[in-house]
Write a protein that holds these residues in place. Sequence first.
Motif, PDB file in Angstrom:
ATOM      1  N   THR A 162      -9.760  28.206  20.381  1.00  0.00           N
ATOM      2  CA  THR A 162      -9.081  28.332  21.671  1.00  0.00           C
ATOM      3  C   THR A 162      -7.761  29.052  21.484  1.00  0.00           C
ATOM      4  O   THR A 162      -7.009  28.767  20.553  1.00  0.00           O
ATOM      5  N   THR A 208     -11.144  24.219  28.488  1.00  0.00           N
ATOM      6  CA  THR A 208     -12.166  23.662  27.595  1.00  0.00           C
ATOM      7  C   THR A 208     -13.443  24.464  27.724  1.00  0.00           C
ATOM      8  O   THR A 208     -13.973  24.636  28.832  1.00  0.00           O
ATOM      9  N   SER A 264     -17.482  24.947  26.729  1.00  0.00           N
ATOM     10  CA  SER A 264     -18.649  24.152  26.339  1.00  0.00           C
ATOM     11  C   SER A 264     -19.901  24.987  26.570  1.00  0.00           C
ATOM     12  O   SER A 264     -19.846  26.033  27.228  1.00  0.00           O
TER      13      SER A 264
END
Length: 117
Positions: free
Chosen positions: A59, A68, A70
């Motif tokens: 990140t 975030t 995913s």
Amino acid sequence: QAQLVESGGGLVQPGGSLRLSCQASGIIFSRYVLGWYRQAPGKQRELVADITRGGTITTADSVKGRFTISRDNTKNTAYLQMNSLKPEDTAVYFCNLRSVLDPRNYWGQGTQVTVSS
């Protein structure tokens, strides 16, 4: 023919949240590193975050703790949850697939995120 389609962008106030999605087709999604990039007007495209086949995440410091990444390999889909958005997050967001086993680099068409009051 591999295809990536981003969605979920829009206009949001500072401090708000958005969730971007990247739907892949025509490719064995699970074999690739998935990256989210962004490009603001007049600036170079930059990596926001990426996630490997095994789930290792990188990140960018500028979004750490707020964004975030995913992926769901069963759905050939990746996500970018963006919280505490700032005006400087305004950009076109792109998803990307890459692999050391494939010389091609796949990009979506991008989705606009605008953070403004």
